[in-house]
Design an enzyme around this catalytic site. Structure first.
Site, PDB file in Angstrom:
ATOM      1  CG  HIS A  97     -29.413 -36.999 -53.402  1.00  0.00           C
ATOM      2  ND1 HIS A  97     -30.227 -35.899 -53.289  1.00  0.00           N
ATOM      3  CD2 HIS A  97     -29.912 -37.917 -52.545  1.00  0.00           C
ATOM      4  CE1 HIS A  97     -31.183 -36.141 -52.406  1.00  0.00           C
ATOM      5  NE2 HIS A  97     -31.014 -37.356 -51.930  1.00  0.00           N
ATOM      6  CB  SER A 129     -34.846 -33.589 -50.373  1.00  0.00           C
ATOM      7  OG  SER A 129     -33.904 -34.426 -50.988  1.00  0.00           O
ATOM      8  NE  ARG A 130     -38.447 -34.497 -44.412  1.00  0.00           N
ATOM      9  CZ  ARG A 130     -38.123 -35.793 -44.329  1.00  0.00           C
ATOM     10  NH1 ARG A 130     -36.870 -36.154 -44.155  1.00  0.00           N
ATOM     11  NH2 ARG A 130     -39.063 -36.720 -44.427  1.00  0.00           N
ATOM     12  CG  ASP A 173     -30.094 -39.503 -43.500  1.00  0.00           C
ATOM     13  OD1 ASP A 173     -31.106 -39.060 -42.944  1.00  0.00           O
ATOM     14  OD2 ASP A 173     -29.684 -39.072 -44.595  1.00  0.00           O
ATOM     15  CG  MET A 222     -36.540 -41.327 -49.915  1.00  0.00           C
ATOM     16  SD  MET A 222     -37.845 -41.227 -48.679  1.00  0.00           S
ATOM     17  CE  MET A 222     -37.430 -39.710 -47.851  1.00  0.00           C
ATOM     18  N   GLY A 223     -34.960 -39.120 -53.973  1.00  0.00           N
ATOM     19  CA  GLY A 223     -35.050 -38.141 -55.053  1.00  0.00           C
ATOM     20  C   GLY A 223     -34.941 -36.697 -54.603  1.00  0.00           C
ATOM     21  CE1 TYR A 224     -37.616 -30.839 -56.182  1.00  0.00           C
ATOM     22  CE2 TYR A 224     -36.303 -29.945 -54.396  1.00  0.00           C
ATOM     23  CZ  TYR A 224     -37.127 -29.767 -55.483  1.00  0.00           C
ATOM     24  OH  TYR A 224     -37.455 -28.489 -55.878  1.00  0.00           O
ATOM     25  CG  MET A 227     -26.099 -29.670 -49.533  1.00  0.00           C
ATOM     26  SD  MET A 227     -25.764 -29.738 -51.271  1.00  0.00           S
ATOM     27  CE  MET A 227     -24.769 -28.260 -51.447  1.00  0.00           C
ATOM     28  N   GLY A 264     -25.285 -41.920 -46.967  1.00  0.00           N
ATOM     29  CA  GLY A 264     -24.678 -40.680 -46.474  1.00  0.00           C
ATOM     30  C   GLY A 264     -24.541 -40.686 -44.966  1.00  0.00           C
TER      31      GLY A 264
HETATM   32  P1  AMP Z   1     -32.597 -39.157 -49.212  1.00  0.00           P
HETATM   33  O1  AMP Z   1     -32.931 -38.964 -50.652  1.00  0.00           O
HETATM   34  O2  AMP Z   1     -32.727 -37.926 -48.384  1.00  0.00           O
HETATM   35  O3  AMP Z   1     -33.268 -40.361 -48.616  1.00  0.00           O
HETATM   36  O4  AMP Z   1     -31.043 -39.478 -49.172  1.00  0.00           O
HETATM   37  C1  AMP Z   1     -30.483 -40.489 -49.960  1.00  0.00           C
HETATM   38  C2  AMP Z   1     -29.072 -40.742 -49.508  1.00  0.00           C
HETATM   39  O5  AMP Z   1     -28.336 -39.524 -49.617  1.00  0.00           O
HETATM   40  C3  AMP Z   1     -28.981 -41.181 -48.023  1.00  0.00           C
HETATM   41  O6  AMP Z   1     -27.983 -42.176 -47.896  1.00  0.00           O
HETATM   42  C4  AMP Z   1     -28.583 -39.906 -47.331  1.00  0.00           C
HETATM   43  O7  AMP Z   1     -27.856 -40.123 -46.140  1.00  0.00           O
HETATM   44  C5  AMP Z   1     -27.694 -39.258 -48.379  1.00  0.00           C
HETATM   45  N1  AMP Z   1     -27.614 -37.807 -48.161  1.00  0.00           N
HETATM   46  C6  AMP Z   1     -28.639 -36.932 -48.090  1.00  0.00           C
HETATM   47  N2  AMP Z   1     -28.158 -35.694 -47.837  1.00  0.00           N
HETATM   48  C7  AMP Z   1     -26.813 -35.806 -47.747  1.00  0.00           C
HETATM   49  C8  AMP Z   1     -25.752 -34.885 -47.511  1.00  0.00           C
HETATM   50  N3  AMP Z   1     -25.984 -33.596 -47.289  1.00  0.00           N
HETATM   51  N4  AMP Z   1     -24.498 -35.362 -47.493  1.00  0.00           N
HETATM   52  C9  AMP Z   1     -24.239 -36.680 -47.696  1.00  0.00           C
HETATM   53  N5  AMP Z   1     -25.191 -37.595 -47.943  1.00  0.00           N
HETATM   54  C10 AMP Z   1     -26.460 -37.169 -47.970  1.00  0.00           C
END
Ligand code: AMP
Length: 287
Positions: free
Chosen positions: A37, A186-187, A150, A30-32, A184, A147
């Protein structure tokens, strides 16, 4: 690196890659972007000839009182960051193309979505599986990277892929943490400096749990109560759940063993944060 918006262009590019006999890895986001990522992108680069990163803030997975409108977005910054990685394609579909006004289809995995985050966020996982199913059909990757952060999402995706017979290999990347241990996310951008300090109680709780398990404590009730004390010592922090579950079925465990996962969700001020750990040895990259 190219940036593509139209779905048809994305599919055309994928078809060309596949027809040339090359392999394709997808990293849905979802970016940021943060270092978590980027680690997923690097793993994807080791797994396939070409890497597609999708960037889409998926409205379907947000509840009505959640942070959809405020979710951090900065395409220029993300494009700059991804450009430095071995990413071939940044796929940024529009909401309108992904979800037409009369969009009425859903992909749902029952059972394992009823627990943990699924309890607190009804329809969240249905939104996740629907968007991931669409991305799989648009991009047709050979493999996809998610990741471990989640953890429940990963289990749900794996179940969906297996039960719907997608020939896509799912890889998990371990949780990437800040130097002090905060996972880590984005929130994390929502946290004030005071809240950032309090958020560390998640990692402290995880460290405590691992140490206690290593010392032979395997009673879930006991451990949960100790973790509750660690988290509750911080004013303004509330607990959504503290759970110990089986790593495959996500069913609650009364006795902790090496197949157990400790999963935590808290709110620090208005920001919801999650974290987890395997009580056995943390698996490195797994599929
Ligand atoms: P998101 O952009 O938050 O939806 O995350 C995109 C992908 O990055 C998902 O598969 C998350 O599980 C993974 N992700 C986000 N934060 C982390 C992190 N700290 N370590 C490993 N994977 C992550």
């Amino acid at each position: 690196m190219q940036i593509i918006h139209p779905l048809a262009d994305m599919t055309r590019w994928s078809n060309e890659v596949i027809a040339s006999g090359k392999t394709l890895a997808l990293v849905p986001t979802m970016g940021y972007f943060h270092a978590g990522h980027l680690s997923l992108m690097r793993l994807a680069g080791r797994l396939a000839d070409h890497v597609v990163v999708s960037l889409f803030v998926n409205s379907l997975q947000f509840g009505p009182r959640e942070d959809l409108s405020g979710y951090p977005r900065d395409l220029e910054r993300d494009a700059r960051i991804a450009e430095n990685e071995r990413v071939d394609m940044l796929f940024v579909p529009t909401h309108e193309e992904m979800y037409s006004a009369d969009f009425n289809s859903r992909v749902r995995v029952d059972g394992i979505t009823d627990t943990l985050c699924g309890k607190q966020r009804p329809n969240h996982f249905e939104g996740v599986t629907t968007v991931v199913a669409k991305l799989f059909n648009i991009i047709k990757p050979h493999c996809a990277v998610f990741g471990q952060k989640d953890f429940q999402q990963l289990s749900v995706i794996r179940k969906m892929v297996s039960e719907l017979n997608w020939d896509i290999e799912i890889f998990a990347h371990p949780i990437v943490r800040e130097d002090d241990g905060l996972a880590m996310s984005s929130r994390n951008a929502y946290l004030s400096s005071e809240e950032r300090g309090k958020a560390l109680c998640l990692y402290n709780a995880i460290q405590h749990a691992k140490a206690r398990f290593a010392d032979g404590v395997c009673d879930t009730g006991q451990l949960k109560s100790e973790i509750r004390d660690i988290i509750s010592a911080n004013s303004g922090v509330s607990i959504d759940y503290i759970s110990v579950v089986d790593k495959d079925t996500l069913s609650d465990k009364e006795v902790i063993d090496s197949q157990s996962v400790l999963a935590l969700a808290i709110k620090v001020g208005g920001t919801r944060l999650i974290d987890n750990c395997f009580m056995g040895n943390d698996s490195e990259v797994s599929n």
